[in-house]
Design a protein around this motif. Structure first.
Motif, PDB file in Angstrom:
ATOM      1  N   PHE A  80     -59.498 -37.573  33.682  1.00 30.89           N
ATOM      2  CA  PHE A  80     -58.609 -37.060  32.876  1.00 30.89           C
ATOM      3  C   PHE A  80     -57.408 -38.068  33.144  1.00 30.89           C
ATOM      4  N   VAL A  81     -56.433 -38.353  32.153  1.00 33.57           N
ATOM      5  CA  VAL A  81     -55.397 -39.029  32.071  1.00 33.57           C
ATOM      6  C   VAL A  81     -54.237 -38.030  32.024  1.00 33.57           C
ATOM      7  N   ILE A  82     -53.533 -38.246  32.916  1.00 34.34           N
ATOM      8  CA  ILE A  82     -51.910 -37.465  33.073  1.00 34.34           C
ATOM      9  C   ILE A  82     -50.913 -38.213  32.402  1.00 34.34           C
ATOM     10  N   THR A  83     -50.029 -37.543  31.595  1.00 31.91           N
ATOM     11  CA  THR A  83     -49.064 -38.272  30.883  1.00 31.91           C
ATOM     12  C   THR A  83     -47.783 -37.278  30.884  1.00 31.91           C
ATOM     13  N   ALA A  84     -46.594 -38.026  30.827  1.00 32.28           N
ATOM     14  CA  ALA A  84     -45.423 -36.997  30.850  1.00 32.28           C
ATOM     15  C   ALA A  84     -44.261 -38.100  30.086  1.00 32.28           C
ATOM     16  N   SER A  85     -43.150 -37.244  29.699  1.00 33.45           N
ATOM     17  CA  SER A  85     -42.219 -38.073  28.876  1.00 33.45           C
ATOM     18  C   SER A  85     -40.767 -37.563  29.171  1.00 33.45           C
ATOM     19  N   CYS A  86     -39.869 -38.398  29.184  1.00 33.23           N
ATOM     20  CA  CYS A  86     -38.612 -38.290  29.793  1.00 33.23           C
ATOM     21  C   CYS A  86     -37.746 -37.638  28.891  1.00 33.23           C
ATOM     22  N   THR A  87     -38.379 -36.535  28.028  1.00 39.61           N
ATOM     23  CA  THR A  87     -37.316 -35.800  26.988  1.00 39.61           C
ATOM     24  C   THR A  87     -37.367 -34.426  27.532  1.00 39.61           C
ATOM     25  N   GLN A  88     -36.957 -33.564  26.245  1.00 37.40           N
ATOM     26  CA  GLN A  88     -36.845 -32.266  26.413  1.00 37.40           C
ATOM     27  C   GLN A  88     -38.032 -31.414  26.213  1.00 37.40           C
ATOM     28  N   GLU A  89     -39.121 -32.370  26.362  1.00 32.59           N
ATOM     29  CA  GLU A  89     -40.388 -31.516  26.036  1.00 32.59           C
ATOM     30  C   GLU A  89     -40.987 -30.478  27.077  1.00 32.59           C
ATOM     31  N   LYS A  90     -40.332 -30.829  28.378  1.00 33.78           N
ATOM     32  CA  LYS A  90     -40.833 -29.966  29.608  1.00 33.78           C
ATOM     33  C   LYS A  90     -42.217 -29.820  29.838  1.00 33.78           C
ATOM     34  N   GLN A  91     -42.973 -30.715  29.661  1.00 33.56           N
ATOM     35  CA  GLN A  91     -44.406 -30.308  29.644  1.00 33.56           C
ATOM     36  C   GLN A  91     -45.207 -31.774  30.284  1.00 33.56           C
ATOM     37  N   VAL A  92     -46.139 -31.648  31.012  1.00 33.00           N
ATOM     38  CA  VAL A  92     -47.095 -32.573  31.566  1.00 33.00           C
ATOM     39  C   VAL A  92     -48.508 -32.433  30.910  1.00 33.00           C
ATOM     40  N   HIS A  93     -49.206 -33.410  30.294  1.00 32.98           N
ATOM     41  CA  HIS A  93     -50.371 -33.191  29.570  1.00 32.98           C
ATOM     42  C   HIS A  93     -51.410 -33.868  30.152  1.00 32.98           C
ATOM     43  N   LEU A  94     -52.566 -33.500  30.138  1.00 31.09           N
ATOM     44  CA  LEU A  94     -54.054 -33.735  30.650  1.00 31.09           C
ATOM     45  C   LEU A  94     -54.996 -34.302  29.440  1.00 31.09           C
ATOM     46  N   TRP A  95     -55.243 -35.615  29.291  1.00 33.41           N
ATOM     47  CA  TRP A  95     -56.218 -36.060  28.473  1.00 33.41           C
ATOM     48  C   TRP A  95     -57.658 -36.557  29.055  1.00 33.41           C
ATOM     49  N   SER A  96     -58.687 -35.668  28.340  1.00 34.89           N
ATOM     50  CA  SER A  96     -60.144 -36.138  28.784  1.00 34.89           C
ATOM     51  C   SER A  96     -60.480 -37.238  27.905  1.00 34.89           C
ATOM     52  N   ILE A  97     -61.312 -38.175  28.670  1.00 38.99           N
ATOM     53  CA  ILE A  97     -61.836 -39.581  28.020  1.00 38.99           C
ATOM     54  C   ILE A  97     -62.501 -39.066  26.914  1.00 38.99           C
ATOM     55  N   GLU A  98     -62.970 -37.713  26.726  1.00 38.12           N
ATOM     56  CA  GLU A  98     -63.986 -37.494  25.348  1.00 38.12           C
ATOM     57  C   GLU A  98     -63.107 -37.264  24.244  1.00 38.12           C
ATOM     58  N   GLN A  99     -61.674 -37.273  24.458  1.00 37.63           N
ATOM     59  CA  GLN A  99     -61.046 -36.893  23.261  1.00 37.63           C
ATOM     60  C   GLN A  99     -60.563 -38.370  22.824  1.00 37.63           C
TER      61      GLN A  99
END
Length: 455
Positions: free
Chosen positions: A432-451
């Motif tokens: 899994f890849v963990i991503t985040a953004s310095c915006t008002q989204e207020k979430q952290v996402h996990l991405w599977s390599i199958e995606q």
């Protein structure tokens, strides 16, 4: 006629001289009066002719010109009014098109976000910093709401993943680093308003014992000291022997112990800093700048636990500035991403003590984002995958490793966040890849390599 004239002359001769003089005077006056009338009549005729032939045509022409000017002014005013209306209409249509595009982009982003394997929510503000421990067991996320969360990385992809919640009463951290050793586990954070570095230690046993992971006995503050940087450090690392390395955007590097004692300070003397990075062992520190070469320093330990920064090697091979540098968990590879449209893989297992530089193993072209010159290249813990960011989406490459060192493009994710990605990390299992953004989204996402799908 002659007889008449002669008769008049005869009568005048017979008249009294005084009477003749009076008649002569009367006749002269009559002739003068008639001459005056004739001259006045002539002047009137001339003036009338001039008025009819010259003045009136000129007046009519002037009137026509004035009327034409008035008509032209009216037409210009109407044209200006029409142009203003057309401009307002075009702006309204453009605003409507932009709103429609924004709605479509938002729908696309939401659709893309729904495809992520897992979403870590519950943040009240945007993410300010994120880091993964080098053993890959913990992920720390700090937000602008003055709260930080420490996750167990092995359970990160599971729904309802627990986290230790850390509250910062005075300030919100803008940079963080987790200790490179496995025990004890400590996090160093930059507190910009307090102009200090804060170190927190967390207890694994209490973390496992607490059901929700939010009790105060899960962590404690063990150090806090003022940094001497003129600007808040943009990166902070915890290396071996409980030392803290801080780096700012003015190319100044400092190394402290937990007591705040400054061991060594170095000015790298670069105008633009793109990225600082430290390897897993905590002995290499790299600087990516506007130059085409990456500088790597060796953090050398002297006697009595004194430290210094010595030049180790250079990462050469790019033709333009380098955006990002990262190291493999195994410590023998380095990865760079450049403005020249290529990313390189280096073998850094060299004899740098005798002046040997890193060797380029692979150089691959990539498409850089046009909106902003900022991207990431992060290898997975097992070195089988390489994840890149080209703005708001991710690209995945498969890496064969030794002996062929071949790359294969796998694909990209849809739009990951509502803006550019600012943080990328891998889970310890390299799935899994963990991503985040310095915006008002207020979430952290996990991405599977199958995606990641080929397009």
């Amino acid at each position: 006629m002659n007889s008449i004239v002669s008769q008049v002359v005869t009568q005048l001769e017979q008249m009294d001289p005084k009477a003749v003089a009076g008649v002569s005077i009367l006749v002269g006056l009559t002739v003068l009066w008639l001459t005056y009338l004739m001259m006045k009549l002539t002047v009137w005729i001339i003036r009338t002719s001039i008025r009819k032939c010259i003045t009136e045509p000129m007046q009519r022409m002037a009137k026509r010109n004035a009327d034409a000017k008035v008509e032209k002014a009216k037409k210009d005013a109407q044209a200006k009014k029409d142009a203003q209306l057309a401009k307002e209409k075009a702006e309204a249509e453009r605003d409507a098109a932009e709103k429609m595009a924004a709605r479509k982009a938002l729908a696309k982003q939401e659709a893309g976000m729904k495809q992520s394997a897992m979403v870590l929510s519950g943040f009240k503000q945007y993410v300010t910093c994120m880091d993964v421990s080098q053993d890959g067991k913990y992920v720390f996320v700090a937000c602008a709401d003055r709260f930080g969360k420490l996750y167990d990385a092995k359970n990160l992809h599971q729904k309802g993943c627990r986290a230790i919640q850390i509250k910062f009463t005075e300030d919100d951290p803008t940079a963080c680093g987790i200790l490179r050793q496995e025990d004890p586990n400590m996090i160093a954070m930059t507190m910009p308003y307090q102009r200090s570095i804060r170190v927190i230690q967390f207890d694994r046993n209490n973390y496992a014992a607490n059901e929700n992971g939010k009790k105060d006995n899960c962590y404690k503050e063990i150090a806090r000291f003022k940094y001497t940087h003129k600007e808040p450090p943009c990166r902070v690392f915890m290396s071996a022997a409980n030392t803290i390395v801080s780096c700012d955007e003015k190319c100044v590097i400092e190394i402290h112990n937990l007591g705040g004692v400054l061991f060594h300070s170095l000015n790298a003397k670069q105008n633009v800093v793109n990225h600082w990075e430290m390897n897993a062992a905590g002995n290499f520190l790299s600087l990516s700048s506007f130059l085409s070469d990456v500088k790597v320093w060796d953090i050398v330990t002297k006697k009595d636990d004194l430290f210094r920064f010595d030049p180790a090697m250079g990462l050469h091979g790019h033709k333009n500035s380098v955006y990002y540098t990262s190291f493999s968990r195994t410590g023998d590879l380095a990865f760079t991403l450049s403005k020249d449209g290529t990313f390189n893989i280096y073998n850094i297992d060299v004899r740098y003590a005798v002046g040997e530089d890193a060797k380029v193993l692979v150089s691959e072209k990539w498409t850089q984002p046009k909106e902003r010159p900022l991207s990431f290249i992060v290898p997975s813990p097992n070195n089988r995958w390489i994840c890149l960011s080209d703005g708001d989406s991710l690209l995945l490459y498969a890496y064969s490793g030794k002996p062929k060192h071949q790359l294969k493009y796998i694909g990209r994710t849809p739009t990951c966040h509502d803006s550019y990605i600012n943080f990328i990390e891998w889970t310890p299992n390299s799935k899994f890849v963990i991503t985040a953004s310095c915006t008002q989204e207020k979430q952290v996402h996990l991405w599977s390599i199958e995606q990641f799908k080929l397009k």
